[in-house]
Structures are given as structure tokens and as C-alpha cells.
Design a protein around this motif. Structure first.
Motif, PDB file in Angstrom:
ATOM      1  N   PRO A 206       0.877  -1.350   0.068  1.00  0.00           N
ATOM      2  CA  PRO A 206       0.019   0.019  -0.016  1.00  0.00           C
ATOM      3  C   PRO A 206       0.888   1.303   0.110  1.00  0.00           C
ATOM      4  N   GLY A 207       1.861   1.330   0.818  1.00  0.00           N
ATOM      5  CA  GLY A 207       2.743   2.449   0.890  1.00  0.00           C
ATOM      6  C   GLY A 207       3.195   2.843  -0.745  1.00  0.00           C
ATOM      7  N   THR A 208       3.819   1.848  -1.303  1.00  0.00           N
ATOM      8  CA  THR A 208       4.439   1.993  -2.464  1.00  0.00           C
ATOM      9  C   THR A 208       3.435   2.533  -3.499  1.00  0.00           C
ATOM     10  N   SER A 209       2.117   1.934  -3.510  1.00  0.00           N
ATOM     11  CA  SER A 209       1.150   2.237  -4.184  1.00  0.00           C
ATOM     12  C   SER A 209       0.615   3.711  -4.176  1.00  0.00           C
ATOM     13  N   VAL A 210       0.615   4.213  -2.694  1.00  0.00           N
ATOM     14  CA  VAL A 210       0.293   5.518  -2.535  1.00  0.00           C
ATOM     15  C   VAL A 210       1.328   6.689  -3.136  1.00  0.00           C
ATOM     16  N   ALA A 211       2.621   6.253  -2.981  1.00  0.00           N
ATOM     17  CA  ALA A 211       3.573   6.985  -3.600  1.00  0.00           C
ATOM     18  C   ALA A 211       3.664   7.283  -5.052  1.00  0.00           C
ATOM     19  N   LEU A 212       3.322   6.003  -5.811  1.00  0.00           N
ATOM     20  CA  LEU A 212       3.420   6.109  -7.102  1.00  0.00           C
ATOM     21  C   LEU A 212       2.165   6.830  -7.413  1.00  0.00           C
ATOM     22  N   ALA A 213       1.261   6.789  -6.720  1.00  0.00           N
ATOM     23  CA  ALA A 213      -0.108   7.527  -7.340  1.00  0.00           C
ATOM     24  C   ALA A 213      -0.122   9.098  -7.372  1.00  0.00           C
ATOM     25  N   PHE A 214       0.666   9.467  -6.059  1.00  0.00           N
ATOM     26  CA  PHE A 214       1.146  10.821  -6.164  1.00  0.00           C
ATOM     27  C   PHE A 214       2.003  11.237  -7.203  1.00  0.00           C
ATOM     28  N   ALA A 215       3.107  10.566  -7.678  1.00  0.00           N
ATOM     29  CA  ALA A 215       3.841  10.610  -8.735  1.00  0.00           C
ATOM     30  C   ALA A 215       3.347  10.731  -9.941  1.00  0.00           C
ATOM     31  N   LEU A 216       2.282   9.615  -9.974  1.00  0.00           N
ATOM     32  CA  LEU A 216       1.442  10.044 -11.375  1.00  0.00           C
ATOM     33  C   LEU A 216       0.679  11.099 -11.595  1.00  0.00           C
ATOM     34  N   LEU A 217       0.073  11.604 -10.377  1.00  0.00           N
ATOM     35  CA  LEU A 217      -0.700  12.868 -10.346  1.00  0.00           C
ATOM     36  C   LEU A 217       0.347  13.971 -10.781  1.00  0.00           C
TER      37      LEU A 217
ATOM     38  N   TRP B  45      -1.313  -8.613 -17.613  1.00  0.00           N
ATOM     39  CA  TRP B  45      -2.454  -8.273 -16.993  1.00  0.00           C
ATOM     40  C   TRP B  45      -2.276  -7.027 -15.992  1.00  0.00           C
ATOM     41  N   ASP B  46      -1.249  -7.293 -15.378  1.00  0.00           N
ATOM     42  CA  ASP B  46      -0.862  -6.244 -14.165  1.00  0.00           C
ATOM     43  C   ASP B  46      -0.723  -4.883 -14.938  1.00  0.00           C
ATOM     44  N   THR B  47      -0.279  -4.618 -16.303  1.00  0.00           N
ATOM     45  CA  THR B  47      -0.156  -3.657 -17.058  1.00  0.00           C
ATOM     46  C   THR B  47      -1.443  -2.986 -16.978  1.00  0.00           C
ATOM     47  N   VAL B  48      -2.324  -4.056 -17.769  1.00  0.00           N
ATOM     48  CA  VAL B  48      -3.905  -3.400 -17.953  1.00  0.00           C
ATOM     49  C   VAL B  48      -4.482  -2.895 -16.524  1.00  0.00           C
TER      50      VAL B  48
ATOM     51  N   ALA C 197      -5.028   3.915 -13.118  1.00  0.00           N
ATOM     52  CA  ALA C 197      -4.345   5.232 -13.024  1.00  0.00           C
ATOM     53  C   ALA C 197      -5.397   6.317 -13.745  1.00  0.00           C
ATOM     54  N   PHE C 198      -6.268   5.773 -14.427  1.00  0.00           N
ATOM     55  CA  PHE C 198      -7.192   6.646 -15.440  1.00  0.00           C
ATOM     56  C   PHE C 198      -7.767   7.968 -14.666  1.00  0.00           C
ATOM     57  N   PRO C 199      -8.515   7.830 -13.542  1.00  0.00           N
ATOM     58  CA  PRO C 199      -8.932   8.886 -12.849  1.00  0.00           C
ATOM     59  C   PRO C 199      -7.986  10.048 -12.326  1.00  0.00           C
TER      60      PRO C 199
ATOM     61  N   ALA D 265       0.712   3.484 -21.756  1.00  0.00           N
ATOM     62  CA  ALA D 265      -0.830   3.424 -21.985  1.00  0.00           C
ATOM     63  C   ALA D 265      -1.352   4.651 -21.489  1.00  0.00           C
ATOM     64  N   CYS D 266      -0.821   5.073 -20.353  1.00  0.00           N
ATOM     65  CA  CYS D 266      -1.349   6.366 -19.722  1.00  0.00           C
ATOM     66  C   CYS D 266      -1.031   7.520 -20.510  1.00  0.00           C
ATOM     67  N   GLU D 267      -0.024   7.580 -21.352  1.00  0.00           N
ATOM     68  CA  GLU D 267       0.366   8.761 -22.277  1.00  0.00           C
ATOM     69  C   GLU D 267      -0.818   8.713 -23.155  1.00  0.00           C
ATOM     70  N   ILE D 268      -1.095   7.654 -23.802  1.00  0.00           N
ATOM     71  CA  ILE D 268      -2.016   7.460 -24.693  1.00  0.00           C
ATOM     72  C   ILE D 268      -3.510   7.780 -24.333  1.00  0.00           C
ATOM     73  N   MET D 269      -3.933   7.499 -23.109  1.00  0.00           N
ATOM     74  CA  MET D 269      -5.182   7.666 -22.610  1.00  0.00           C
ATOM     75  C   MET D 269      -5.217   9.258 -22.287  1.00  0.00           C
ATOM     76  N   MET D 270      -3.953  10.066 -21.752  1.00  0.00           N
ATOM     77  CA  MET D 270      -3.802  11.484 -21.816  1.00  0.00           C
ATOM     78  C   MET D 270      -4.410  12.492 -22.769  1.00  0.00           C
TER      79      MET D 270
END
Length: 247
Positions: free
Chosen positions: A7-18, A193-196, A202-204, A54-59
Motif C-alpha cells: 500500500p505505501g508504494t502504491s500511494v507514493a506512485l499515485a502521487f507521482a502519477l498525479l 494483465w498487471d499492466t492493464v 491510473a485513469f482518474p 498506456a497512460c500517455e495514450i489515455m491522456m
């Protein structure tokens, strides 16, 4: 969680993603380089490279309406021609020799580009198809490590372009580049599948970051935009070198 993150890594990566999505919404580039540089401090970034593509394409879907009238399609076409030539060799190199060796070389080149641009240097003559294709080759070589946009950003920053044209052209070029790169990464076994799942989660976050960055772009002057783009290049190249040398 995808890739077995705690969970800690996931939260940190989410903030980096934003934060990275905000930069992409503002400048049109830098998303992949920022996120991968940060992720490398916490985990092996290699499996995340297809996710950020994949995120670049969605953005781009979020930004398409606002950039359509400003795209320089001719530049995009010649850049893509060069990138398409280089990408198969680039991906094969990444999978065989490792990301760190490639990133040290690439980040060093980008650092020199950024320092040159900070000096106020600009291209004094129009660059034709061969010049754009050559930069596309360099970009394709860089993109397997997730930083294919940086050579193009340095190249375009040195030319007399409107900020809106720079931003729109970078967005479309990076989207096309990632669409070509993803199948090559899939054939190399990096798309799972982890990529998907990670891309869907990440979408929102991407939507919020791009929206905030787009609002900041509308309030920026052309001179401030160019200075920010060059400083961003310098920061990203330095992060890439530090990460590769100390990790």
C-alpha cells in the motif's frame, strides 16, 4: 495491487502519477520520464514502462479537443519515420543490456542539450525532413527506456515555435511513438494483465492531473513556457543520471 506493490508504494506512485500528469498537461511532455525516474527509487521500473505508455495514450484522449488546431503534422510525420526505424533495435538493446546503461548515456546527452538551450542558443535556419528524421531516430532509441520525448522536446525548443504548437505537436508525437512501442514491449514479455489493471487504476488520476496542467498552460506566457520547458529538460536529465548512478 498490480505488480505486488504494498500500500505505501502504491500511494507514493499515485502521487507521482498525479504530478507527472500535471506536467504533461502543462508542457506536453515529461510524463514518462518523471514517473519512471521516481518509480526507480522505489522499485524496478522496467515493468512500469508499458503502463506509462498506456497512460500517455489515455491522456491524449483528454487533450485531443484543445490541441487539434495546433498540431504540426509534417513535423510529426518526419519524426515518426526516424523513430520507427530505431525502435526495434532500441527495445532489443534494452532487453539485452539493461535499462541503466542506456539511461546513463541518454540522460547525459539530454543534459548537454538542456544546458545548451539554457545558454539561449537557438537554431538559426529551418530544419528539414532529414533533420527531423534524425532526431526521430534518437528519440526512438531513447523511448524503450521511457524518455523518447526528451530529445524531441530539446530539438523543438530550439526552434521558433508557438507554445501551443510545441505542446500539441509533442502530445501527438508521443502518442504515436507509444502506439508503436507498446507492441514491441508486448513481444518482449513486458505487457501483462498487471499492466492493464495498473493503467485502468491510473485513469482518474490522469484526468485530474492533465486538467490541472492544462489550466496552468492557458495562464502562462510564451516566454515563461519556453523557460519552463528547458528547465524541465534539465531536471529530468539530472534525475535520470542520479538514479542510474546511485541505484
Amino acid at each position: 495491487m498490480p505488480f505486488g506493490f504494498d500500500p505505501g508504494t502504491s500511494v507514493a506512485l499515485a502521487f507521482a502519477l498525479l504530478a507527472a500528469a500535471f506536467v504533461r498537461g502543462y508542457s506536453g511532455f515529461g510524463f514518462s520520464a518523471i514517473f519512471i525516474a521516481f518509480a526507480a527509487l522505489l522499485t524496478n521500473p522496467l515493468p512500469l514502462i508499458p503502463v506509462v505508455f498506456a497512460c500517455e495514450i489515455m491522456m491524449t484522449a483528454f487533450q485531443a479537443r484543445g490541441i487539434r488546431a495546433h498540431i504540426d503534422w509534417r513535423r510529426v510525420g518526419w519524426l515518426m519515420l526516424g523513430a520507427a526505424i530505431a525502435l526495434p533495435f532500441s527495445v532489443a538493446m534494452l532487453l539485452s543490456v539493461g535499462e541503466d546503461i542506456a539511461r546513463i548515456t541518454i540522460s547525459g546527452v539530454i543534459l548537454l542539450m538542456a544546458l545548451l538551450l539554457l545558454s539561449g542558443w537557438q537554431l538559426q535556419r529551418r530544419i528539414g525532413a532529414l533533420g527531423h528524421s534524425s532526431v526521430g531516430i534518437l528519440s526512438g532509441m531513447c523511448n524503450s527506456a521511457g524518455i523518447g520525448g526528451l530529445p524531441v522536446a530539446a530539438f523543438l525548443s530550439a526552434q521558433p515555435m508557438q507554445a501551443a504548437t510545441f505542446r500539441a505537436t509533442m502530445i501527438v508525437y508521443l502518442t504515436a511513438l507509444d502506439l508503436i512501442t507498446l507492441p514491441l514491449l508486448w513481444m518482449g514479455g513486458l505487457v501483462t494483465w498487471d499492466t492493464v489493471i495498473a493503467a485502468l487504476l491510473a485513469f482518474p488520476i490522469l484526468g485530474l492531473g492533465v486538467w490541472l496542467g492544462g489550466r496552468r498552460f492557458l495562464a502562462a506566457s510564451p516566454a515563461a513556457f519556453r523557460q519552463s520547458a528547458v528547465l524541465l529538460l534539465l531536471l529530468l536529465s539530472a534525475l535520470g543520471l542520479i538514479r542510474a548512478l546511485v541505484m
